[in-house]
Motif scaffolding. Sequence first.
Motif, PDB file in Angstrom:
ATOM      1  N   ARG A 101       0.814  -1.215   0.000  1.00  0.00           N
ATOM      2  CA  ARG A 101       0.000   0.000   0.000  1.00  0.00           C
ATOM      3  C   ARG A 101       0.846   1.263   0.000  1.00  0.00           C
ATOM      4  N   ARG A 189     -11.966   4.500   3.553  1.00  0.00           N
ATOM      5  CA  ARG A 189     -11.775   3.537   2.445  1.00  0.00           C
ATOM      6  C   ARG A 189     -10.964   4.199   1.335  1.00  0.00           C
ATOM      7  N   GLY A 190     -10.101   3.417   0.708  1.00  0.00           N
ATOM      8  CA  GLY A 190      -9.238   3.977  -0.333  1.00  0.00           C
ATOM      9  C   GLY A 190      -7.963   4.574   0.230  1.00  0.00           C
ATOM     10  N   GLY A 253     -11.091  -2.228   4.740  1.00  0.00           N
ATOM     11  CA  GLY A 253     -10.109  -1.381   4.074  1.00  0.00           C
ATOM     12  C   GLY A 253      -9.613  -0.233   4.929  1.00  0.00           C
TER      13      GLY A 253
ATOM     14  N   GLU B 181      -8.455   9.714 -10.114  1.00  0.00           N
ATOM     15  CA  GLU B 181      -8.291   8.488  -9.327  1.00  0.00           C
ATOM     16  C   GLU B 181      -9.637   8.064  -8.753  1.00  0.00           C
ATOM     17  N   SER B 182     -10.033   6.823  -9.055  1.00  0.00           N
ATOM     18  CA  SER B 182     -11.358   6.420  -8.589  1.00  0.00           C
ATOM     19  C   SER B 182     -11.328   5.402  -7.456  1.00  0.00           C
ATOM     20  N   SER B 183     -10.170   4.818  -7.153  1.00  0.00           N
ATOM     21  CA  SER B 183     -10.136   3.848  -6.047  1.00  0.00           C
ATOM     22  C   SER B 183      -9.489   4.427  -4.794  1.00  0.00           C
ATOM     23  N   TYR B 184      -8.249   4.875  -4.943  1.00  0.00           N
ATOM     24  CA  TYR B 184      -7.517   5.341  -3.766  1.00  0.00           C
ATOM     25  C   TYR B 184      -7.966   6.737  -3.366  1.00  0.00           C
ATOM     26  N   THR B 185      -7.817   7.024  -2.074  1.00  0.00           N
ATOM     27  CA  THR B 185      -8.124   8.361  -1.591  1.00  0.00           C
ATOM     28  C   THR B 185      -6.903   8.907  -0.862  1.00  0.00           C
ATOM     29  N   ALA B 207      -1.024   5.410  -5.710  1.00  0.00           N
ATOM     30  CA  ALA B 207      -1.872   5.828  -6.832  1.00  0.00           C
ATOM     31  C   ALA B 207      -1.054   6.599  -7.872  1.00  0.00           C
ATOM     32  N   LYS B 227     -16.875  10.422  -3.507  1.00  0.00           N
ATOM     33  CA  LYS B 227     -16.066  10.097  -4.692  1.00  0.00           C
ATOM     34  C   LYS B 227     -16.580  10.875  -5.905  1.00  0.00           C
ATOM     35  N   ASN B 315     -12.421   7.781 -15.949  1.00  0.00           N
ATOM     36  CA  ASN B 315     -12.964   6.507 -16.420  1.00  0.00           C
ATOM     37  C   ASN B 315     -12.730   6.389 -17.931  1.00  0.00           C
TER      38      ASN B 315
END
Lengths: 355, 355
Positions: A101, A189-190, A253, B181-185, B207, B227, B315
């Motif tokens: 990560r 999350r994320g 997560g 970025e759509s998954s990680y924050t 990311a 998001k 996307n």
Amino acid sequence: MSDEIKIQLTTTPGNKPDSSNLSFGKYFTDHMFIMDYHIDKGWHDPRIVPYAPISLDPAAMVFHYGQAVFEGMKAYLTDSGKVLLFRPDKNMKRLNQSNDRLGIPEIDGDFVIQAIKTLIEIDKSWIPTEKGTSLYVRPFIIATEPCLGVRSSYTYQFIVILSPVGAYYSGGLEPVKINVESSYTRAVRGGIGYAKAAGNYAASIKAQEIAKKEGFSQVLWLDAIEKKYIEEVGSMNIFFKIGGTVITPEINGSILEGVTRDSVITLLKDWGVPVEERKISIEEIYEAYKQGQLEEVFGTGTAAVISPVGELHWNEHTMHVNEGKIGELSQKLYDTITGLQSGSLPDPRNWTVTF
Amino acid sequence: MSDEIKIQLTTTPGNKPDSSNLSFGKYFTDHMFIMDYHIDKGWHDPRIVPYAPISLDPAAMVFHYGQAVFEGMKAYLTDSGKVLLFRPDKNMKRLNQSNDRLGIPEIDGDFVIQAIKTLIEIDKSWIPTEKGTSLYVRPFIIATEPCLGVRSSYTYQFIVILSPVGAYYSGGLEPVKINVESSYTRAVRGGIGYAKAAGNYAASIKAQEIAKKEGFSQVLWLDAIEKKYIEEVGSMNIFFKIGGTVITPEINGSILEGVTRDSVITLLKDWGVPVEERKISIEEIYEAYKQGQLEEVFGTGTAAVISPVGELHWNEHTMHVNEGKIGELSQKLYDTITGLQSGSLPDPRNWTVTF
């Protein structure tokens, strides 16, 4: 990693601390394990050297961009002079999850366990044996490249230090007061909440200090999105016994996948106690409390093992859990896990590694 | 902090790097500033010493619990031999905001600016003068107490290092490709996103590395909760020019309050360009793009100053901004801010500090 571990012993062994007054993570043994990583060479030069300050360039990336992960384990000495480690494979697996990560290179878990065994063997005389004491093992990885660009470091150090420790809470297995934190958040999350990364702890300190000033031992973190679901307590996982069923937040997560958490779930299943890993809201807990169904609350973690919660504060509500006394199940879990860890109980699942 | 700054000069000055090939944060000057903190003594022993590795106990809390904050500023040398710093008071204010969030003791901003001036004066010959180059100033604070309990450290070091730098992006003011970025924050409300804390950067690296492999320069972070809303780009603030109005996300607790961001907003207002600080969603940007209204996109930060965005991927959608060329406003902002910073433009707001 097929390199042999070079060993350089200290010529000035330190004085061992009084084992009745150890506190947590204050004293360190005579030696430490180090290995280096370079992007072109991989992990190399594993060595055991006298415990000493490490020297880093002031531009070392760990100081600026926080690439730092760690693990925590405990070693016990049996009456017959054997050393026991508890489920070290789980810690190595989690360390590599944290590495992934944080953009830190993978380590060879089997090799590291071997290195830890060798290090503990050398400093075996530092393992305290009084009840509640153990040798805390702290492996950690830091980014060492001197560079101010934001990216993964090209160099790292992996270090293991050892600390003879007493009980994490000086009060022993006394139920603690917890405050439900409603402003600050620990993770989302994320993010990096599931990693044992330095940054998660940095984010938690302010709320913890405020809670301490108000007379609480720890904060209970709610999820960052709805500020509703239970995440963790302080730096531990948390369990609630409600009407005979034990409930703990599911791995989502943003919470840490604790080794003690997993051990507790496994033991409860063995014992036929219903256990659920699922989302649980603070409202649900308060409702259960009002109905007299909130029987026990406890945190789990390597440092404290089991930490019973005696009082839970949530806004204007105070929930007194089990009249502020240690619950029967909390006590049984503590006795069983510390019994397994210290070798005083039979270990049918081969959780302990003996050497 | 009334202590006088002790100065110990190097006896082995280093070689200065070729100023046409500096990259970012790779070379460091001959000296650094250090001061220590102890809970009983406050900040003390301010000193300028030869640039050298620092020595820390392996249990130093920065390695384990990530109490580390920093700042970034740039110093320029004018034709008449004066040094310019840009709005250092803003950096000091933000450093103390970061300190507060991370449980690190406050510093005296005026004293630190004085220390930085003294340090730069000593290493003045290291300030590069080619177009686009400057002396990057990196103040940072790390927790140094050797202790494994999770709490605020009782001791810290505050250090300032200096690095002659070229343009942050080796391509210069070339528009970059950004991936949403759509998954990680990166951060969430209640967390440490608004602080310039090491842990925020650690969280962002993975990311960024994935985006780089896919051919993007940076990621654009969305809010962690829905998001949906724009937060930052890489480690910069971000601006969108839509139908003549410039929009940037409002300060919300999870984005950094950039000094360049503030300067851009102020300049735009001076110029009569409509500017809005508000929530803006990625859908709104895509809609504006489809209607031919998305005129310019640029990031702002100390390192890159203004970083125009030429392509924005979200996307399956690719938005080509201003035909991949630098926008007129982006260019004007870059020229104005670097002009102010380097002293080639008049400075009616007294943003620069000259010495």
